[in-house]
Design an enzyme around this catalytic site. Sequence first.
Site, PDB file in Angstrom:
ATOM      1  N   HIS A 173      44.868  58.219  16.667  1.00  0.00           N
ATOM      2  CA  HIS A 173      45.849  57.550  17.001  1.00  0.00           C
ATOM      3  C   HIS A 173      46.551  57.904  18.765  1.00  0.00           C
ATOM      4  O   HIS A 173      47.557  57.158  19.028  1.00  0.00           O
ATOM      5  CB  HIS A 173      46.632  58.879  16.429  1.00  0.00           C
ATOM      6  CG  HIS A 173      48.022  57.523  15.653  1.00  0.00           C
ATOM      7  ND1 HIS A 173      48.275  58.119  14.318  1.00  0.00           N
ATOM      8  CD2 HIS A 173      49.127  57.565  16.353  1.00  0.00           C
ATOM      9  CE1 HIS A 173      49.716  57.832  13.814  1.00  0.00           C
ATOM     10  NE2 HIS A 173      50.182  57.127  14.830  1.00  0.00           N
ATOM     11  N   TYR A 198      49.951  58.904   8.273  1.00  0.00           N
ATOM     12  CA  TYR A 198      51.221  58.491   7.395  1.00  0.00           C
ATOM     13  C   TYR A 198      51.168  58.462   5.676  1.00  0.00           C
ATOM     14  O   TYR A 198      51.425  58.928   5.534  1.00  0.00           O
ATOM     15  CB  TYR A 198      51.144  56.834   7.378  1.00  0.00           C
ATOM     16  CG  TYR A 198      51.212  55.909   9.005  1.00  0.00           C
ATOM     17  CD1 TYR A 198      51.281  56.959  10.303  1.00  0.00           C
ATOM     18  CD2 TYR A 198      50.451  54.564   9.574  1.00  0.00           C
ATOM     19  CE1 TYR A 198      51.402  55.913  11.194  1.00  0.00           C
ATOM     20  CE2 TYR A 198      50.956  53.997  10.322  1.00  0.00           C
ATOM     21  CZ  TYR A 198      51.352  54.510  10.961  1.00  0.00           C
ATOM     22  OH  TYR A 198      51.410  54.675  12.009  1.00  0.00           O
TER      23      TYR A 198
END
Length: 273
Positions: A106, A48
């Site tokens: 992730h 991010y």
Amino acid sequence: MKYVTLNNGVKIPQLGYGVYQVEPTEAGRCVNDALGAGYRMVDTAQAYHNEEGVGAAVKKSGIARSEIFLVSKIWIGNYGYERAKASIDESLRQLQTEYIDLMLLHQPFCDYYGAYRALEEAYREGKLRAIGVSNFQPNHFIDLASNVEIVPAVNQVETHVFCQQIRSKEYMDEFGTHTMSWGPLAEGRNGLFVNPVLKEIGKVHGKSVAQVALRYLTQRDVIIIPKSVHRNRMEENFNIYDFELTPDEMERIKSLDLAKSAFFDHNDPETMK
Ligand code: NAD
């Protein structure tokens, strides 16, 4: 705020704030607003590119670090033992903290076993208070959870009223792994915010569609991390514990399940490349 106890005894708020697609320059302001609204858990990720803003806001907030639960995720480019190990230290640096409360892989990709070993090692060293995975479908999840020394505390997967993960959650429950929902509002897909069933139930309780959709997940023991960059919506999404859906309402919402992703399929080789 309701807290949930993970499989290693660590307590996590059931409701947190997610910062996917929050610009790095906006992250500080958003996290500051979220903490002001009462959130005590923030979900970020290396991918991010806003860990630094999150860490700075937590530091500036004046709230004790021990009262805030930080979640981050190792991106697939950092998989393999050595790279994952170095990336954990980099996340600690970006987040300006001595420990991360929960660190996840992730998504399954290439040498995720090597990356998971780095998570286990950092956990033993006290750099991480809990470890887990994200986007692991039952096949990957069961394989990993059966073969590692530290069973994942959490699997963060797409979970909302249209993709309820009923079967997957049963598998995760068997391993004592908590289901954490990403996209708890499906980012509004499938007409979530104008869904007639959710609207009608909301009317009965004097609550918004978003609040009903989020409350449903928490009543199913799912951990949630809704995202908004607007303070009023952060507050709206946070105020979901002052009403309770009835068993009949729970059943009606359960029937909205399409049992498939509103985004992408993690079993599709194209997604996994
Ligand atoms: P979400 O379902 O939380 O939806 C967020 C969007 O819904 C907002 O951008 C806004 O447009 C709208 N919204 C939010 N609150 C609202 C309200 N009260 N009324 C009307 N509209 C509202 O989607 P998300 O951001 O994708 O998921 C939440 C968090 O989950 C992310 O921020 C991130 O932390 C995490 N996430 C993880 C993965 C992963 O692969 N692990 C993937 C996606 C998201």
